[in-house]
Design a protein around this motif. Sequence first.
Motif, mmCIF file in Angstrom:
data_model
loop_
_atom_site.group_PDB
_atom_site.id
_atom_site.type_symbol
_atom_site.label_atom_id
_atom_site.label_comp_id
_atom_site.label_asym_id
_atom_site.label_seq_id
_atom_site.Cartn_x
_atom_site.Cartn_y
_atom_site.Cartn_z
ATOM 1 N N LEU A 135 42.663 46.347 32.925
ATOM 2 C CA LEU A 135 41.609 46.217 33.930
ATOM 3 C C LEU A 135 40.248 46.543 33.329
ATOM 4 C CD1 LEU A 135 43.601 48.085 36.679
ATOM 5 C CD2 LEU A 135 43.058 45.651 36.726
ATOM 6 N N LEU A 136 39.321 45.622 33.487
ATOM 7 C CA LEU A 136 37.928 45.828 33.098
ATOM 8 C C LEU A 136 37.086 46.026 34.354
ATOM 9 C CD1 LEU A 136 37.511 42.985 30.448
ATOM 10 C CD2 LEU A 136 37.350 45.433 29.956
ATOM 11 N N GLY A 137 36.019 46.794 34.233
ATOM 12 C CA GLY A 137 35.111 46.977 35.358
ATOM 13 C C GLY A 137 35.420 48.244 36.117
ATOM 14 N N GLU A 138 35.305 48.170 37.443
ATOM 15 C CA GLU A 138 35.481 49.358 38.275
ATOM 16 C C GLU A 138 36.032 48.946 39.625
ATOM 17 O OE1 GLU A 138 30.822 49.408 39.733
ATOM 18 O OE2 GLU A 138 31.515 50.833 38.209
ATOM 19 N N GLU A 139 36.438 49.929 40.410
ATOM 20 C CA GLU A 139 37.035 49.663 41.708
ATOM 21 C C GLU A 139 36.122 48.786 42.555
ATOM 22 O OE1 GLU A 139 39.205 52.187 45.271
ATOM 23 O OE2 GLU A 139 38.647 53.154 43.389
ATOM 24 N N GLY A 140 36.704 47.757 43.148
ATOM 25 C CA GLY A 140 35.940 46.810 43.946
ATOM 26 C C GLY A 140 35.423 45.631 43.149
ATOM 27 N N ASN A 141 35.488 45.734 41.822
ATOM 28 C CA ASN A 141 34.984 44.649 40.968
ATOM 29 C C ASN A 141 35.826 44.529 39.697
ATOM 30 O OD1 ASN A 141 33.195 42.537 40.308
ATOM 31 N ND2 ASN A 141 31.936 43.906 39.066
ATOM 32 N N TRP A 142 37.149 44.617 39.862
ATOM 33 C CA TRP A 142 38.029 44.570 38.697
ATOM 34 C C TRP A 142 38.125 43.156 38.130
ATOM 35 C CZ3 TRP A 142 38.874 49.038 36.717
ATOM 36 C CH2 TRP A 142 39.141 50.164 37.492
ATOM 37 N N ARG A 143 38.233 43.085 36.822
ATOM 38 C CA ARG A 143 38.600 41.873 36.107
ATOM 39 C C ARG A 143 39.846 42.187 35.280
ATOM 40 N NH1 ARG A 143 34.539 38.061 36.018
ATOM 41 N NH2 ARG A 143 35.347 37.064 34.141
ATOM 42 N N VAL A 144 40.666 41.195 35.022
ATOM 43 C CA VAL A 144 41.889 41.413 34.251
ATOM 44 C C VAL A 144 41.779 40.710 32.900
ATOM 45 C CG1 VAL A 144 43.444 41.810 36.186
ATOM 46 C CG2 VAL A 144 42.978 39.463 35.457
ATOM 47 N N VAL A 145 42.362 41.330 31.897
ATOM 48 C CA VAL A 145 42.419 40.738 30.560
ATOM 49 C C VAL A 145 43.692 39.903 30.472
ATOM 50 C CG1 VAL A 145 42.542 41.186 28.087
ATOM 51 C CG2 VAL A 145 41.131 42.655 29.561
ATOM 52 N N LEU A 146 43.535 38.647 30.065
ATOM 53 C CA LEU A 146 44.652 37.712 29.963
ATOM 54 C C LEU A 146 44.671 37.066 28.584
ATOM 55 C CD1 LEU A 146 44.062 36.035 33.426
ATOM 56 C CD2 LEU A 146 46.088 37.393 32.842
ATOM 57 N N GLU A 147 45.759 36.373 28.319
ATOM 58 C CA GLU A 147 45.910 35.666 27.050
ATOM 59 C C GLU A 147 46.354 34.231 27.303
ATOM 60 O OE1 GLU A 147 47.505 39.587 24.588
ATOM 61 O OE2 GLU A 147 48.867 37.910 24.959
ATOM 62 N N ARG A 148 46.002 33.354 26.375
ATOM 63 C CA ARG A 148 46.552 32.002 26.326
ATOM 64 C C ARG A 148 47.343 31.891 25.035
ATOM 65 N NH1 ARG A 148 43.432 27.992 25.541
ATOM 66 N NH2 ARG A 148 44.498 26.437 26.824
ATOM 67 N N GLN A 149 48.627 31.538 25.169
ATOM 68 C CA GLN A 149 49.497 31.496 24.000
ATOM 69 C C GLN A 149 50.474 30.327 24.129
ATOM 70 O OE1 GLN A 149 51.605 35.148 23.301
ATOM 71 N NE2 GLN A 149 52.259 34.567 21.263
ATOM 72 N N TYR A 150 50.685 29.604 23.028
ATOM 73 C CA TYR A 150 51.658 28.513 23.036
ATOM 74 C C TYR A 150 53.053 29.098 22.977
ATOM 75 C CZ TYR A 150 53.955 24.102 21.899
ATOM 76 O OH TYR A 150 54.759 22.993 21.917
#
Length: 201
Positions: free
Chosen positions: A53-68
């Motif tokens: 989780l990036l950011g703070e409560e109420g404005n979270w973003r998630v770290v994701l990946e793209r993988q074959y």
Amino acid sequence: MTDESLLERRVSSREVYRGGFLRVHQDMVRLPDGAHAQREYVVHPGAVVIIPLLGEEGNWRVVLERQYRYPVQQVIVEFPAGKLDAGEQALTCARRELREETGFSATEWARAGQLHPLVAYSDEAIDIWFARGLSAGARHLDEGEFLEVFDAPVEQLMAWCRDGTITDAKTIIGAFWLQQWLNGQWQPDWQRPPAEPEPAA
């Protein structure tokens, strides 16, 4: 209710395939009614999935990946994840995989639970971990590992789960736990493990 009327008892077992990290077993079992049946399944060392989780409560973003992912011949959007090394604890693995795949380290961790993604033909178990308080660093991908890291708003993650952009089971389950937390239906038990040593160059 008891499990006794459902249990299958192993009569014999043999390993029919051993690969780099997967093994296939073929067992003969005795069914609850006394009959015998064959069971074939993949033996897996176990794994972790991380919801960073990036950011703070109420404005979270998630770290994701793209993988074959070769078995399905597709580029898959998923949360960071990886298999346990022999004797490795789940949180240790989660911290290592997050750092190696994304470059991020986290100050706070919370375990959501465990999932069995393939109960019909594998003993694989995946521990689900949340990570926040992220700080960026260098990635350390395994040889032959290629993936792209990006972040997205939680709302986008949920939309991708709904419209079929995300089909990866562990990521959909992670999104479910994230939704439960954000809706106030589950409270993570956050912990602050000791700081990690810097990885060797």
